[in-house]
Design an enzyme around this catalytic site. Sequence first.
Site, PDB file in Angstrom:
ATOM      1  N   GLY A   1     -87.829  58.717 -77.996  1.00 53.26           N
ATOM      2  CA  GLY A   1     -86.753  58.143 -79.369  1.00 53.26           C
ATOM      3  C   GLY A   1     -85.582  57.750 -78.766  1.00 53.26           C
ATOM      4  O   GLY A   1     -84.682  57.551 -79.515  1.00 53.26           O
ATOM      5  N   THR A   2     -85.629  56.975 -77.698  1.00 51.43           N
ATOM      6  CA  THR A   2     -84.488  56.027 -77.269  1.00 51.43           C
ATOM      7  C   THR A   2     -84.751  54.750 -77.106  1.00 51.43           C
ATOM      8  O   THR A   2     -85.796  54.715 -76.277  1.00 51.43           O
ATOM      9  CB  THR A   2     -83.647  56.921 -76.172  1.00 51.43           C
ATOM     10  OG1 THR A   2     -82.422  56.072 -75.764  1.00 51.43           O
ATOM     11  CG2 THR A   2     -84.385  57.445 -75.016  1.00 51.43           C
TER      12      THR A   2
ATOM     13  N   HIS B   1     -73.360  62.464 -75.573  1.00 52.22           N
ATOM     14  CA  HIS B   1     -72.448  61.632 -76.396  1.00 52.22           C
ATOM     15  C   HIS B   1     -71.467  62.384 -77.420  1.00 52.22           C
ATOM     16  O   HIS B   1     -70.779  61.783 -78.270  1.00 52.22           O
ATOM     17  CB  HIS B   1     -73.163  60.318 -76.942  1.00 52.22           C
ATOM     18  CG  HIS B   1     -73.780  59.474 -76.086  1.00 52.22           C
ATOM     19  ND1 HIS B   1     -74.809  58.815 -76.282  1.00 52.22           N
ATOM     20  CD2 HIS B   1     -73.516  59.305 -74.797  1.00 52.22           C
ATOM     21  CE1 HIS B   1     -74.885  57.917 -75.142  1.00 52.22           C
ATOM     22  NE2 HIS B   1     -74.339  58.165 -74.383  1.00 52.22           N
TER      23      HIS B   1
ATOM     24  N   CYS C   1     -52.796  66.384 -77.723  1.00 47.82           N
ATOM     25  CA  CYS C   1     -52.851  67.495 -76.736  1.00 47.82           C
ATOM     26  C   CYS C   1     -54.251  67.645 -76.242  1.00 47.82           C
ATOM     27  O   CYS C   1     -54.591  68.385 -75.220  1.00 47.82           O
ATOM     28  CB  CYS C   1     -52.381  68.591 -77.283  1.00 47.82           C
ATOM     29  SG  CYS C   1     -53.517  69.450 -78.584  1.00 47.82           S
TER      30      CYS C   1
ATOM     31  N   CYS D   1     -48.745  70.339 -82.535  1.00 44.11           N
ATOM     32  CA  CYS D   1     -48.354  69.116 -81.680  1.00 44.11           C
ATOM     33  C   CYS D   1     -48.233  67.917 -82.578  1.00 44.11           C
ATOM     34  O   CYS D   1     -47.726  66.604 -82.349  1.00 44.11           O
ATOM     35  CB  CYS D   1     -49.413  68.873 -80.471  1.00 44.11           C
ATOM     36  SG  CYS D   1     -50.776  67.705 -80.882  1.00 44.11           S
TER      37      CYS D   1
ATOM     38  N   TYR E   1     -66.827  57.500 -89.905  1.00 44.92           N
ATOM     39  CA  TYR E   1     -67.468  59.005 -89.407  1.00 44.92           C
ATOM     40  C   TYR E   1     -67.196  59.936 -90.575  1.00 44.92           C
ATOM     41  O   TYR E   1     -68.131  60.722 -90.825  1.00 44.92           O
ATOM     42  CB  TYR E   1     -66.569  59.470 -88.328  1.00 44.92           C
ATOM     43  CG  TYR E   1     -66.809  58.749 -87.077  1.00 44.92           C
ATOM     44  CD1 TYR E   1     -67.996  59.148 -86.331  1.00 44.92           C
ATOM     45  CD2 TYR E   1     -66.323  57.806 -86.483  1.00 44.92           C
ATOM     46  CE1 TYR E   1     -68.633  58.542 -85.312  1.00 44.92           C
ATOM     47  CE2 TYR E   1     -66.602  57.062 -85.530  1.00 44.92           C
ATOM     48  CZ  TYR E   1     -68.106  57.533 -84.595  1.00 44.92           C
ATOM     49  OH  TYR E   1     -68.328  56.947 -83.590  1.00 44.92           O
TER      50      TYR E   1
HETATM   51  C1  BJW Z   1     -88.345  56.538 -82.562  1.00 48.56           C
HETATM   52  C2  BJW Z   1     -88.681  56.719 -83.831  1.00 48.56           C
HETATM   53  C3  BJW Z   1     -89.603  58.192 -84.068  1.00 48.56           C
HETATM   54  C4  BJW Z   1     -87.446  55.141 -83.946  1.00 48.56           C
HETATM   55  N1  BJW Z   1     -90.090  58.623 -82.987  1.00 48.56           N
HETATM   56  N2  BJW Z   1     -89.178  56.865 -81.784  1.00 48.56           N
HETATM   57  C5  BJW Z   1     -74.030  49.267 -66.711  1.00 48.56           C
HETATM   58  C6  BJW Z   1     -74.092  47.895 -67.021  1.00 48.56           C
HETATM   59  C7  BJW Z   1     -73.646  47.329 -68.265  1.00 48.56           C
HETATM   60  C8  BJW Z   1     -72.972  47.957 -69.169  1.00 48.56           C
HETATM   61  C9  BJW Z   1     -72.790  49.281 -68.737  1.00 48.56           C
HETATM   62  C10 BJW Z   1     -73.128  49.874 -67.566  1.00 48.56           C
HETATM   63  N3  BJW Z   1     -72.520  51.084 -67.719  1.00 48.56           N
HETATM   64  C11 BJW Z   1     -71.763  51.304 -68.673  1.00 48.56           C
HETATM   65  C12 BJW Z   1     -71.965  50.078 -69.530  1.00 48.56           C
HETATM   66  C13 BJW Z   1     -71.153  50.113 -70.763  1.00 48.56           C
HETATM   67  C14 BJW Z   1     -71.931  50.748 -71.921  1.00 48.56           C
HETATM   68  C15 BJW Z   1     -73.530  50.325 -71.817  1.00 48.56           C
HETATM   69  O1  BJW Z   1     -74.269  51.077 -71.673  1.00 48.56           O
HETATM   70  N4  BJW Z   1     -73.716  49.171 -72.617  1.00 48.56           N
HETATM   71  C16 BJW Z   1     -74.960  48.659 -72.885  1.00 48.56           C
HETATM   72  C17 BJW Z   1     -75.132  48.486 -74.322  1.00 48.56           C
HETATM   73  C18 BJW Z   1     -75.265  47.460 -71.793  1.00 48.56           C
HETATM   74  N5  BJW Z   1     -72.114  52.479 -71.620  1.00 48.56           N
HETATM   75  C19 BJW Z   1     -70.812  53.009 -71.994  1.00 48.56           C
HETATM   76  O2  BJW Z   1     -69.820  52.654 -72.298  1.00 48.56           O
HETATM   77  C20 BJW Z   1     -70.851  54.459 -71.845  1.00 48.56           C
HETATM   78  N6  BJW Z   1     -69.713  54.832 -71.013  1.00 48.56           N
HETATM   79  C21 BJW Z   1     -69.763  54.596 -69.605  1.00 48.56           C
HETATM   80  O3  BJW Z   1     -70.617  54.308 -68.929  1.00 48.56           O
HETATM   81  O4  BJW Z   1     -68.370  54.757 -68.887  1.00 48.56           O
HETATM   82  C22 BJW Z   1     -68.353  54.232 -67.542  1.00 48.56           C
HETATM   83  C23 BJW Z   1     -68.239  52.696 -67.946  1.00 48.56           C
HETATM   84  C24 BJW Z   1     -67.819  52.018 -68.849  1.00 48.56           C
HETATM   85  C25 BJW Z   1     -67.871  50.606 -68.690  1.00 48.56           C
HETATM   86  C26 BJW Z   1     -68.523  49.992 -67.773  1.00 48.56           C
HETATM   87  C27 BJW Z   1     -68.999  50.629 -66.863  1.00 48.56           C
HETATM   88  C28 BJW Z   1     -68.905  51.878 -66.824  1.00 48.56           C
HETATM   89  C29 BJW Z   1     -70.705  55.201 -72.993  1.00 48.56           C
HETATM   90  C30 BJW Z   1     -71.766  55.116 -73.887  1.00 48.56           C
HETATM   91  C31 BJW Z   1     -71.554  55.756 -75.272  1.00 48.56           C
HETATM   92  C32 BJW Z   1     -72.321  55.293 -76.546  1.00 48.56           C
HETATM   93  N7  BJW Z   1     -72.051  55.843 -77.498  1.00 48.56           N
HETATM   94  C33 BJW Z   1     -72.700  55.494 -78.741  1.00 48.56           C
HETATM   95  C34 BJW Z   1     -71.885  55.899 -80.066  1.00 48.56           C
HETATM   96  C35 BJW Z   1     -71.808  57.446 -80.350  1.00 48.56           C
HETATM   97  C36 BJW Z   1     -71.003  57.827 -81.287  1.00 48.56           C
HETATM   98  C37 BJW Z   1     -71.670  57.681 -82.675  1.00 48.56           C
HETATM   99  O5  BJW Z   1     -72.937  57.811 -82.958  1.00 48.56           O
HETATM  100  O6  BJW Z   1     -70.931  57.285 -83.753  1.00 48.56           O
HETATM  101  O7  BJW Z   1     -74.104  56.550 -78.762  1.00 48.56           O
HETATM  102  S1  BJW Z   1     -73.529  53.977 -79.092  1.00 48.56           S
HETATM  103  C38 BJW Z   1     -75.208  54.436 -79.551  1.00 48.56           C
HETATM  104  O8  BJW Z   1     -76.093  54.264 -78.684  1.00 48.56           O
HETATM  105  C39 BJW Z   1     -74.858  56.091 -79.541  1.00 48.56           C
HETATM  106  C40 BJW Z   1     -76.232  56.425 -79.083  1.00 48.56           C
HETATM  107  O9  BJW Z   1     -76.252  57.884 -78.686  1.00 48.56           O
HETATM  108  C41 BJW Z   1     -76.756  55.529 -77.977  1.00 48.56           C
HETATM  109  C42 BJW Z   1     -78.138  55.190 -77.542  1.00 48.56           C
HETATM  110  O10 BJW Z   1     -78.948  54.896 -78.579  1.00 48.56           O
HETATM  111  P1  BJW Z   1     -80.179  55.463 -78.800  1.00 48.56           P
HETATM  112  O11 BJW Z   1     -80.236  56.881 -78.979  1.00 48.56           O
HETATM  113  O12 BJW Z   1     -81.378  55.080 -77.777  1.00 48.56           O
HETATM  114  O13 BJW Z   1     -80.791  54.818 -80.202  1.00 48.56           O
HETATM  115  P2  BJW Z   1     -81.388  53.415 -80.223  1.00 48.56           P
HETATM  116  O14 BJW Z   1     -81.092  53.187 -82.001  1.00 48.56           O
HETATM  117  O15 BJW Z   1     -80.870  52.305 -79.390  1.00 48.56           O
HETATM  118  O16 BJW Z   1     -82.659  53.695 -80.220  1.00 48.56           O
HETATM  119  C43 BJW Z   1     -83.638  54.440 -81.245  1.00 48.56           C
HETATM  120  C44 BJW Z   1     -85.086  54.282 -80.550  1.00 48.56           C
HETATM  121  O17 BJW Z   1     -85.788  55.369 -81.314  1.00 48.56           O
HETATM  122  C45 BJW Z   1     -85.901  52.975 -80.819  1.00 48.56           C
HETATM  123  O18 BJW Z   1     -86.504  52.751 -79.551  1.00 48.56           O
HETATM  124  C46 BJW Z   1     -86.813  53.240 -81.786  1.00 48.56           C
HETATM  125  O19 BJW Z   1     -88.044  52.426 -81.576  1.00 48.56           O
HETATM  126  C47 BJW Z   1     -87.201  54.701 -81.705  1.00 48.56           C
HETATM  127  N8  BJW Z   1     -87.589  55.457 -82.850  1.00 48.56           N
HETATM  128  N9  BJW Z   1     -88.044  56.111 -84.799  1.00 48.56           N
HETATM  129  C48 BJW Z   1     -90.061  58.049 -81.909  1.00 48.56           C
HETATM  130  N10 BJW Z   1     -89.923  58.625 -85.501  1.00 48.56           N
HETATM  131 ZN    ZN Z   2     -52.880  68.521 -80.369  1.00 50.52          ZN
END
Ligand code: BJW
Ligand code: ZN
Length: 262
Positions: free
Chosen positions: A208-209, A122, A133, A171, A66
């Site tokens: 963009g996701t 996120h 704490c 803490c 980070y």
């Molecule tokens: C462009 C471009 C340009 C490029 N113009 N476009 C149900 C089923 C199965 C699993 C789960 C479920 N529910 C929850 C889960 C588990 C998990 C999950 O979803 N897993 C899947 C992978 C299957 N989810 C979680 O754990 C979440 N918690 C939760 O739901 O708790 C309850 C629970 C837990 C466990 C089981 C069930 C319930 C929490 C998710 C936290 C995600 N954290 C991260 C890290 C954040 C910190 C950090 O950055 O260090 O967040 S992971 C990472 O992915 C980050 C992002 O916000 C997130 C999404 O990514 P994003 O933004 O979509 O980016 P990319 O890179 O994937 O895509 C970029 C896109 O841009 C591409 O499509 C390109 O084409 C495009 N692009 N240039 C337009 N110029």
């Molecule tokens: Zn503290």
Amino acid sequence: MKEIFHSQLKKSRYVAVLTGAGVSAESNIPTFRGSGSNSLWKNHEVTQVACPQAWEKDPGLVWEFYNYRRKMMGDKKFNLAHKALADLEKKLQDQQKTFSLITQNIDDLHFDAGSKNVTRLHGSIWMVRCCKCGYVEKNREVPITNAFNQESSGEKNHYKVEDLPKCKQGCDGILRPNVVWFGESLSKSNINQAFLSAQNCDLFLVIGTSSLVQPASSLIQIAKSSGAKTAVINLEETVADHDADFVFHGKAGEILPELFSV
Ligand code: BJW
Ligand code: ZN
């Protein structure tokens, strides 16, 4: 397609938007997935360092990751996509319409561009939270502590507990980035806000996701089943495309200013 979208946007009274890493790609912040992504850091899969298991095993390694990301993001500026969204919010507000922006990004660039009604699903890389704490505070220090001053040279850098940032509330707990890792719950109020926006809007934009991460990725279906028109704007095809009434493939920074020019 663009003309039909324009007339849809004109008649919408509540526009909700979900953004992801692709919106910041043109600010030179790497995405997680898709072309141009940077899914490896020092031979670790990014998602293997951004997780509670990594933190339990080696918080020094997680902070090193980070600290590197904070250094990389610290000088990045908002781009035309962020600006187009901030301008759209202002325009809709002037017309007494509603706009809400839900972002998965932790970089704060939507705020820098002037967006106001933003829900950060996120968390923020510029906030830290005490593991003991729970105190949350803004923190823009880079390096996060003096121990992280040096660019790491080798594969392995072993940071000790005394190298990690500490809570200033008395803490003595260790601070962690206030971001949401895989397997962690999102803030209840944030997820409620996101679901409400998806349910109540009449136009829902997904920009963009990759739409692979839950629960953010289910918002488009909620919006659609609540009667909203939906649009996906992405460089590439995504799994959300089949839930969209409108699909625009290309760079968000090029497409959004045109789409919103009504
Ligand atoms: C462009 C471009 C340009 C490029 N113009 N476009 C149900 C089923 C199965 C699993 C789960 C479920 N529910 C929850 C889960 C588990 C998990 C999950 O979803 N897993 C899947 C992978 C299957 N989810 C979680 O754990 C979440 N918690 C939760 O739901 O708790 C309850 C629970 C837990 C466990 C089981 C069930 C319930 C929490 C998710 C936290 C995600 N954290 C991260 C890290 C954040 C910190 C950090 O950055 O260090 O967040 S992971 C990472 O992915 C980050 C992002 O916000 C997130 C999404 O990514 P994003 O933004 O979509 O980016 P990319 O890179 O994937 O895509 C970029 C896109 O841009 C591409 O499509 C390109 O084409 C495009 N692009 N240039 C337009 N110029
Ligand atoms: Zn503290």
